[in-house]
Design a protein around this motif. Sequence first.
Motif, mmCIF file in Angstrom:
data_model
loop_
_atom_site.group_PDB
_atom_site.id
_atom_site.type_symbol
_atom_site.label_atom_id
_atom_site.label_comp_id
_atom_site.label_asym_id
_atom_site.label_seq_id
_atom_site.Cartn_x
_atom_site.Cartn_y
_atom_site.Cartn_z
ATOM 1 N N UNK A 1 0.179 1.672 67.073
ATOM 2 C CA UNK A 1 1.589 1.524 67.415
ATOM 3 C C UNK A 1 1.939 0.034 67.532
ATOM 4 N N UNK A 2 1.003 -0.775 68.040
ATOM 5 C CA UNK A 2 1.263 -2.216 68.192
ATOM 6 C C UNK A 2 1.373 -2.924 66.852
ATOM 7 N N UNK A 3 0.556 -2.514 65.877
ATOM 8 C CA UNK A 3 0.649 -3.220 64.595
ATOM 9 C C UNK A 3 1.574 -2.513 63.603
ATOM 10 N N UNK A 4 2.258 -1.487 64.092
ATOM 11 C CA UNK A 4 3.308 -0.892 63.273
ATOM 12 C C UNK A 4 2.833 0.095 62.219
ATOM 13 N N UNK A 5 1.670 0.735 62.463
ATOM 14 C CA UNK A 5 1.218 1.799 61.562
ATOM 15 C C UNK A 5 1.839 3.124 61.964
ATOM 16 N N UNK A 6 1.801 4.089 61.066
ATOM 17 C CA UNK A 6 2.406 5.377 61.392
ATOM 18 C C UNK A 6 1.509 6.535 60.978
ATOM 19 N N UNK A 7 1.309 7.481 61.900
ATOM 20 C CA UNK A 7 0.561 8.680 61.562
ATOM 21 C C UNK A 7 1.489 9.760 61.034
ATOM 22 N N UNK A 8 0.895 10.795 60.419
ATOM 23 C CA UNK A 8 1.723 11.915 59.982
ATOM 24 C C UNK A 8 1.327 13.134 60.812
ATOM 25 N N UNK A 9 2.318 13.767 61.424
ATOM 26 C CA UNK A 9 2.101 14.908 62.311
ATOM 27 C C UNK A 9 1.120 15.919 61.704
ATOM 28 N N UNK A 10 0.022 16.182 62.414
ATOM 29 C CA UNK A 10 -0.925 17.203 61.965
ATOM 30 C C UNK A 10 -1.896 16.749 60.888
ATOM 31 N N UNK A 11 -1.732 15.535 60.362
ATOM 32 C CA UNK A 11 -2.624 15.053 59.295
ATOM 33 C C UNK A 11 -3.476 13.879 59.761
ATOM 34 N N UNK A 12 -2.909 13.051 60.606
ATOM 35 C CA UNK A 12 -3.593 11.814 61.002
ATOM 36 C C UNK A 12 -2.937 10.626 60.326
ATOM 37 N N UNK A 13 -3.695 9.550 60.206
ATOM 38 C CA UNK A 13 -3.151 8.335 59.574
ATOM 39 C C UNK A 13 -3.455 8.330 58.080
ATOM 40 N N UNK A 14 -2.477 7.989 57.247
ATOM 41 C CA UNK A 14 -2.722 7.888 55.807
ATOM 42 C C UNK A 14 -3.556 6.634 55.518
ATOM 43 N N UNK A 15 -4.787 6.838 55.003
ATOM 44 C CA UNK A 15 -5.772 5.764 54.875
ATOM 45 C C UNK A 15 -5.281 4.614 53.993
ATOM 46 N N UNK A 16 -4.866 4.941 52.761
ATOM 47 C CA UNK A 16 -4.493 3.894 51.801
ATOM 48 C C UNK A 16 -3.273 3.116 52.297
ATOM 49 N N UNK A 17 -2.305 3.846 52.813
ATOM 50 C CA UNK A 17 -1.061 3.225 53.282
ATOM 51 C C UNK A 17 -1.335 2.285 54.458
ATOM 52 N N UNK A 18 -2.171 2.745 55.379
ATOM 53 C CA UNK A 18 -2.454 1.924 56.557
ATOM 54 C C UNK A 18 -3.287 0.694 56.186
ATOM 55 N N UNK A 19 -4.224 0.886 55.274
ATOM 56 C CA UNK A 19 -5.023 -0.252 54.799
ATOM 57 C C UNK A 19 -4.096 -1.290 54.150
ATOM 58 N N UNK A 20 -3.168 -0.812 53.335
ATOM 59 C CA UNK A 20 -2.227 -1.701 52.665
ATOM 60 C C UNK A 20 -1.383 -2.470 53.689
ATOM 61 N N UNK A 21 -0.924 -1.758 54.698
ATOM 62 C CA UNK A 21 -0.102 -2.368 55.745
ATOM 63 C C UNK A 21 -0.877 -3.475 56.476
ATOM 64 N N UNK A 22 -2.124 -3.166 56.847
ATOM 65 C CA UNK A 22 -2.943 -4.172 57.549
ATOM 66 C C UNK A 22 -3.249 -5.349 56.623
ATOM 67 N N UNK A 23 -3.515 -5.031 55.351
ATOM 68 C CA UNK A 23 -3.762 -6.090 54.370
ATOM 69 C C UNK A 23 -2.595 -7.061 54.307
ATOM 70 N N UNK A 24 -1.372 -6.517 54.355
ATOM 71 C CA UNK A 24 -0.184 -7.369 54.341
ATOM 72 C C UNK A 24 -0.115 -8.235 55.591
ATOM 73 N N UNK A 25 -0.405 -7.622 56.743
ATOM 74 C CA UNK A 25 -0.419 -8.376 58.003
ATOM 75 C C UNK A 25 -1.421 -9.517 57.944
ATOM 76 N N UNK A 26 -2.583 -9.242 57.337
ATOM 77 C CA UNK A 26 -3.644 -10.258 57.264
ATOM 78 C C UNK A 26 -3.380 -11.270 56.143
#
Lengths: 209, 209
Positions: free
Chosen positions: B52-77
């Motif tokens: 929540x602090x780094x602005x990632x988003x989970x999907x109800x009942x599925x968890x976190x989307x791996x590729x999307x979250x990796x991409x988001x963190x990659x952009x932050x870094x």
Amino acid sequence: MSSYIPDPVIKRLPMYYRYLSEKEKENTLFISSTELAQLMGLTASQVRQDVSAFGGEGRQGCGYPVAEMRHHIGKLLGKSKVRTLTVIGMGNLGRALVRYETFSQNSFQIISAFDTNPKKAGIRMGAVTVRLMDELEETMREAPADIAVLTLPASAAQKAAERLYACGVRGFWNYAPVDLHLPQDAAVVSVHLDESLELLGYRLEHNEG
Amino acid sequence: MSSYIPDPVIKRLPMYYRYLSEKEKENTLFISSTELAQLMGLTASQVRQDVSAFGGEGRQGCGYPVAEMRHHIGKLLGKSKVRTLTVIGMGNLGRALVRYETFSQNSFQIISAFDTNPKKAGIRMGAVTVRLMDELEETMREAPADIAVLTLPASAAQKAAERLYACGVRGFWNYAPVDLHLPQDAAVVSVHLDESLELLGYRLEHNEG
């Protein structure tokens, strides 16, 4: 000495030790919390809290006695003992660490080095001769190491760590980009160089933005 | 992307990135906070707070989307940019870092290396040729570096850092056992190997005690 010291304070102990050693070399007898704070990049009140946490004592109107406090921290860090090190993995980093002279000044002594590549076996590097990993158990029986320096690929690190643990090694200085899972009585400190560089990338990005 | 992320979360971003990359390679589409927590050695609730602090988003009942979250963190870094590195000091550690291949896989590229020793000038190491420190300013004008890797003695590090800053370098990856003092727009990440080993010595002492 066995009383509880919070983790963030423990992590600062080596830095206190370093600055107090410098001051001792300059023949400084006492140092104020303000001066120590400036050196450490902390506030004076944080220094006073730290010192109280690790059991140091100031003298009213003089400050902290440099030599005495350095000695106290040295004892906490186990500097009275010489720790023996074995380096596992003779890639670029392993070779650099084996030749790194500062360790020996700090009561750490590299006594052996290993690699899986037969071409590297028998080669002298720094003060040691590289051995094959096949000889690990035998070597550890003859010359036990306190600490294993793991400069291995991520895929090989956990297995090597378990073999070393079985040989009685309880300290692990881990450079492999992986988190080790070992029994509770093993002490692990990891140096993740890639993550450290990525953190710098983040800070750079952030400063520019 | 410009919103405030607490420092401890920032420090964990590279590790999130590493584990999500592994999961993406395994073709995992979603990951739960519980599984991510196990990998990271955190609690699931801490993972949820981090995300929540780094602005990632989970999907109800599925968890976190791996590729999307990796991409988001990659952009932050700041991984979309290639960062250029210059290595200052061709001792054992500098030579090891110049040859360290993992950096290039991570969008960091070593483009130059310097030493004060004329005997080392002109020698090819890894992908670069060692230059004399006298040529620093000229080289930086022709091929600016984003990050300087300082593998120098403590006594030389501050002065070298100031010269590099004057050349426009704003990122400092500091291996010298000294704290650098630079203007606020410089990003500094230090790797103090001796302190890290001393911390391990403390833990070992403490475990044994």
